[in-house]
Motif scaffolding. Structure first.
Motif, PDB file in Angstrom:
ATOM      1  N   PRO A 105      44.363  31.677  47.894  1.00 38.73           N
ATOM      2  CA  PRO A 105      43.679  32.600  46.982  1.00 38.73           C
ATOM      3  C   PRO A 105      44.047  32.290  45.538  1.00 38.73           C
ATOM      4  O   PRO A 105      44.963  31.503  45.260  1.00 38.73           O
ATOM      5  N   ARG A 106      43.359  32.925  44.616  1.00 39.42           N
ATOM      6  CA  ARG A 106      43.661  32.778  43.209  1.00 39.42           C
ATOM      7  C   ARG A 106      43.505  34.132  42.518  1.00 39.42           C
ATOM      8  O   ARG A 106      42.768  35.014  42.982  1.00 39.42           O
ATOM      9  N   LEU A 107      44.206  34.267  41.399  1.00 40.84           N
ATOM     10  CA  LEU A 107      44.205  35.520  40.644  1.00 40.84           C
ATOM     11  C   LEU A 107      43.802  35.230  39.217  1.00 40.84           C
ATOM     12  O   LEU A 107      44.360  34.340  38.566  1.00 40.84           O
ATOM     13  N   ASP A 108      42.816  35.984  38.716  1.00 35.44           N
ATOM     14  CA  ASP A 108      42.337  35.830  37.342  1.00 35.44           C
ATOM     15  C   ASP A 108      42.305  37.195  36.671  1.00 35.44           C
ATOM     16  O   ASP A 108      42.003  38.220  37.306  1.00 35.44           O
ATOM     17  N   LEU A 109      42.602  37.188  35.400  1.00 35.18           N
ATOM     18  CA  LEU A 109      42.458  38.380  34.562  1.00 35.18           C
ATOM     19  C   LEU A 109      41.172  38.227  33.766  1.00 35.18           C
ATOM     20  O   LEU A 109      41.003  37.252  33.018  1.00 35.18           O
ATOM     21  N   ILE A 131      45.682  33.496  36.152  1.00 34.95           N
ATOM     22  CA  ILE A 131      47.083  33.889  36.294  1.00 34.95           C
ATOM     23  C   ILE A 131      47.770  33.017  37.341  1.00 34.95           C
ATOM     24  O   ILE A 131      48.892  32.562  37.151  1.00 34.95           O
ATOM     25  N   TRP A 132      47.075  32.757  38.432  1.00 39.06           N
ATOM     26  CA  TRP A 132      47.601  31.896  39.502  1.00 39.06           C
ATOM     27  C   TRP A 132      46.434  31.243  40.199  1.00 39.06           C
ATOM     28  O   TRP A 132      45.513  31.926  40.670  1.00 39.06           O
ATOM     29  N   THR A 133      46.440  29.919  40.227  1.00 35.15           N
ATOM     30  CA  THR A 133      45.319  29.185  40.827  1.00 35.15           C
ATOM     31  C   THR A 133      45.631  28.694  42.232  1.00 35.15           C
ATOM     32  O   THR A 133      44.862  27.898  42.788  1.00 35.15           O
ATOM     33  N   GLY A 134      46.743  29.131  42.805  1.00 36.04           N
ATOM     34  CA  GLY A 134      47.100  28.667  44.140  1.00 36.04           C
ATOM     35  C   GLY A 134      47.593  27.236  44.181  1.00 36.04           C
ATOM     36  O   GLY A 134      47.674  26.633  45.251  1.00 36.04           O
ATOM     37  N   VAL A 143      41.050  39.983  39.223  1.00 40.63           N
ATOM     38  CA  VAL A 143      40.174  39.522  40.299  1.00 40.63           C
ATOM     39  C   VAL A 143      40.958  38.584  41.209  1.00 40.63           C
ATOM     40  O   VAL A 143      41.502  37.571  40.757  1.00 40.63           O
ATOM     41  N   VAL A 144      41.034  38.917  42.472  1.00 37.28           N
ATOM     42  CA  VAL A 144      41.647  38.053  43.480  1.00 37.28           C
ATOM     43  C   VAL A 144      40.526  37.457  44.320  1.00 37.28           C
ATOM     44  O   VAL A 144      39.718  38.193  44.908  1.00 37.28           O
ATOM     45  N   THR A 145      40.483  36.130  44.371  1.00 38.51           N
ATOM     46  CA  THR A 145      39.458  35.432  45.136  1.00 38.51           C
ATOM     47  C   THR A 145      40.125  34.746  46.319  1.00 38.51           C
ATOM     48  O   THR A 145      41.042  33.929  46.142  1.00 38.51           O
ATOM     49  N   VAL A 146      39.684  35.103  47.522  1.00 42.20           N
ATOM     50  CA  VAL A 146      40.252  34.547  48.751  1.00 42.20           C
ATOM     51  C   VAL A 146      39.159  33.770  49.473  1.00 42.20           C
ATOM     52  O   VAL A 146      38.173  34.366  49.929  1.00 42.20           O
TER      53      VAL A 146
END
Length: 510
Positions: A282-286, A112-115, A314-317
Motif C-alpha cells: 500500500p501507499r500513503l499520500d497527503l 508520505i510512504w510509497t511502499g 489517502v491510503v491506496t491498497v
C-alpha cells in the motif's frame, strides 16, 4: 580551431596526405599533444559525456516520487439552453437560458510512504548512473587507444616512406652505375635490366607507401581533429604496465570499466526486482485541495462565489490487477539473473583481451630484438657484397638481393616497434588504465560526478524530502538494496613524458 579551417585541413589529408614532412610545423607534435586535443575535442567522447549528463537526470526524476506536486486549475464554463415552444411545459418554459461559471482550484499532493517504490527507483537510477560512468571510462580508453594507434600508424608509415625513398635513391644510383659499367663492357645487358626492374618495383612500393601514409593521416585527423605534423618519438608506457600478466589480471578485476559497468548494471536490475515487488504494497499520500471563486463570472458578484478547502490522507491498497504485478516481478527477476550471468561473460572477455594484448606485446618485444640484429647483419652483408662486387666476386643481382634484405629488415623493425607500443596500449585499455588522468594529468580533467552533484539539490527539492526517503526505505517490504560505488584506482604519475634526449658525448681530443 574554426570549423572552416578544420574542414580545409581534413580535406587536405584525404587529397594530399603524403606531402613531405618539410611542410610540417617546425615544432614536433608529441603524443601527449594528440591525446590532449582528442580528449578536449573528439566528438564521440563529447557525445558520450552529454549522454551521461542526460542519464544523471534519471536520478532527479526518480527522487521526484518523494516530492510534492502542486497544480493550479482554472475553469470557465458557458452554457446556453434553448427550449422550443413545442417542448415547453409548465415546469420548462420555452425560451433561451444562458449561464456561466468560473472557478480557480489548487491541488496539493505529498507522498508520505510509497511502499518502497520510490526507494527502489532511486537505487536503480543510481546504478544506471554508475554504469554510465564506467561506460564513459571505457569509451575514453577506447578513444585514447585509437589515438595512440593512429599516432603510431602515422609514425610507422612515415618511417616506411623514408625507407622507401632511401631505397629508391640507392637503386637509382645502382642503375646509373650499372649503365656506366655496361657502357665500358664490364657487365651485360641483363645486369642493367635487373637494376631497371628493381627500380620500377621500388617506385611502385613508394607510391603504395605514400597512399598508406595518406590513409593513416586521415584516420589521425578524424580522431584528433587536425592533420599530423612531424610526430615526435613516442614516450614510454612502462610506468603504467604491470610486471607480469597475473598483475594485469588482478588490476583488471578491480578497475576494468567493462567489468565494473556490468556489476553496476546488476545492482540496478536487483533494485528493480525490489521495485516490482513493492507494487504489492500500500501507499500513503497527503492530499489537499482548495476551490476559490467558484460561481458566475458575468455578472461578477463576489457574494455568490463559494470557497471550499479539503485535506485528506489517502491510503491506496492494490488488491487485484489481473496478474500484471506478478508478471513484472518474474520478468525483473529473470533480467537480474541475466545480468548476474553476464558478469562472468564480461570477466572472461576482459581476461581474453588482456591475454591477447600481452602476447602481442611479448611477441613484438622479441621481434624488436631479432629485427635489430637482422638489420645490423643485413647492413654488413650489403656493404660486404658491394666490396666483393668490385673485385668480381659478386654480381649485380647479389647487390640487389642484399639491398632488398636490408630494406625488409628495416621495415620489419619499424613494424615491430609499432606493434609493441600498440600492444602495450591494448593491455592498458583492458585493465582500465588508459585514461586521460594517467596519460595527461596536467590537462584539466572532465568530471562526470561534478554534474551529478550539482543535481542533488535543484528546483523541486524540499527540506522534508530526506525524512520521507528514510521512512520510505526503512519500512519497505521487502527491503530495498542500496547501490554502492566501487573504489577507483589512483592516478599513476608522471604521465606521458618525452623520451630522454641522448647523452652528449664530447669528441675525443687529438
Amino acid at each position: 580551431m574554426s570549423n572552416n579551417l578544420r574542414g580545409h585541413l581534413l580535406a587536405a589529408v584525404f587529397s594530399a596526405g603524403f606531402v613531405a614532412a618539410a611542410a610540417a610545423p617546425a615544432c614536433s607534435e608529441t603524443l601527449s599533444d594528440a591525446v590532449a586535443l582528442a580528449y578536449e575535442t573528439n566528438p564521440t567522447l563529447q557525445a558520450q559525456r552529454a549522454t551521461q549528463r542526460a542519464l544523471d537526470e534519471n536520478y532527479v526524476q526518480a527522487r521526484s516520487g518523494w516530492r510534492p506536486t502542486l497544480n493550479l486549475q482554472l475553469v470557465a464554463t458557458y452554457d446556453q439552453t434553448r427550449v422550443p415552444r413545442a417542448a415547453s411545459s409548465f415546469f420548462v418554459p420555452a425560451g433561451i437560458r444562458e449561464s456561466n461559471t468560473g472557478s480557480v482550484a489548487l491541488t496539493f499532493n505529498q507522498p508520505i510512504w510509497t511502499g518502497g517504490r520510490t526507494s527502489a527507483a532511486v537505487t536503480a537510477a543510481q546504478g544506471d548512473v554508475l554504469q554510465g560512468r564506467e561506460n564513459l571510462r571505457r569509451l575514453e580508453g577506447q578513444v585514447m587507444q585509437a589515438v595512440i594507434q593512429a599516432y603510431e600508424d602515422v609514425r610507422r608509415d612515415q618511417e616506411a616512406l623514408a625507407i622507401r625513398q632511401e631505397d629508391l635513391g640507392v637503386l637509382q644510383k645502382q642503375l646509373e652505375e650499372s649503365r656506366a659499367r655496361f657502357d665500358v663492357g664490364e657487365i651485360t645487358r641483363t645486369d642493367v635490366a635487373q637494376s631497371e626492374a628493381r627500380l620500377a618495383a621500388a617506385q611502385a612500393l613508394l607510391q603504395s607507401s605514400q597512399a598508406q601514409l595518406a590513409i593513416s593521416r586521415s584516420n589521425y585527423a578524424a580522431l584528433v581533429g587536425q592533420n599530423p605534423g612531424q610526430l615526435a618519438p613516442e614516450p614510454s608506457l612502462a610506468y603504467l604496465l604491470p610486471g607480469n600478466v597475473d598483475d594485469a589480471f588482478a588490476v583488471a578485476e578491480k578497475y576494468s570499466p567493462q567489468l565494473r559497468a556490468q556489476l553496476f548494471a546488476e545492482q540496478a536490475s536487483r533494485a528493480r526486482v525490489a521495485g516490482a515487488r513493492a507494487e504489492r504494497m500500500p501507499r500513503l499520500d497527503l492530499q489537499a485541495s482548495g476551490r476559490f471563486l467558484n460561481g458566475p463570472v458575468d455578472p461578477f458578484t463576489q457574494s455568490l462565489f463559494t470557497r471550499d478547502v479539503t485535506v485528506s490522507g489517502v491510503v491506496t491498497v492494490p488488491l487485484f490487477n489481473g496478474g500484471l504485478t506478478s508478471s513484472r516481478i518474474r520478468q525483473s527477476i529473470e533480467r537480474n539473473n541475466a545480468d548476474k550471468i553476464t558478469i562472468e561473460t564480461q570477466r572472461r572477455a576482459v581476461l581474453q583481451a588482456i591475454t591477447q594484448g600481452w602476447n602481442q606485446l611479448v611477441a613484438a618485444r622479441a621481434n624488436i630484438g631479432s629485427n635489430t640484429e637482422q638489420v645490423r647483419a643485413a647492413e654488413i652483408s650489403l656493404e660486404g657484397t658491394r666490396q666483393e662486387q668490385q673485385v668480381g666476386l659478386r654480381t649485380t643481382l647479389d647487390i640487389l638481393n642484399a639491398d632488398v634484405e636490408l630494406r625488409n629488415a628495416q621495415l620489419s623493425l619499424v613494424v615491430a616497434r609499432h606493434d609493441e607500443y600498440v600492444g602495450a596500449a591494448s593491455v592498458l585499455v583492458a585493465m582500465g588504465r588508459l585514461e586521460a588522468r594517467d596519460l595527461i594529468p596536467t590537462v584539466p580533467q572532465y568530471s562526470a560526478g561534478a554534474n551529478f552533484r550539482r543535481l542533488r539539490i535543484t528546483l523541486g527539492w524540499v527540506p522534508w524530502e530526506e525524512a520521507i526517503a528514510i521512512v520510505d526505505r526503512a519500512i519497505a517490504v521487502p527491503p530495498i538494496p542500496l547501490s554502492h560505488d566501487l573504489p577507483v584506482e589512483k592516478a599513476i604519475p608522471p604521465g606521458l613524458q618525452p623520451p630522454p634526449a641522448p647523452a652528449y658525448v664530447s669528441p675525443p681530443r687529438r
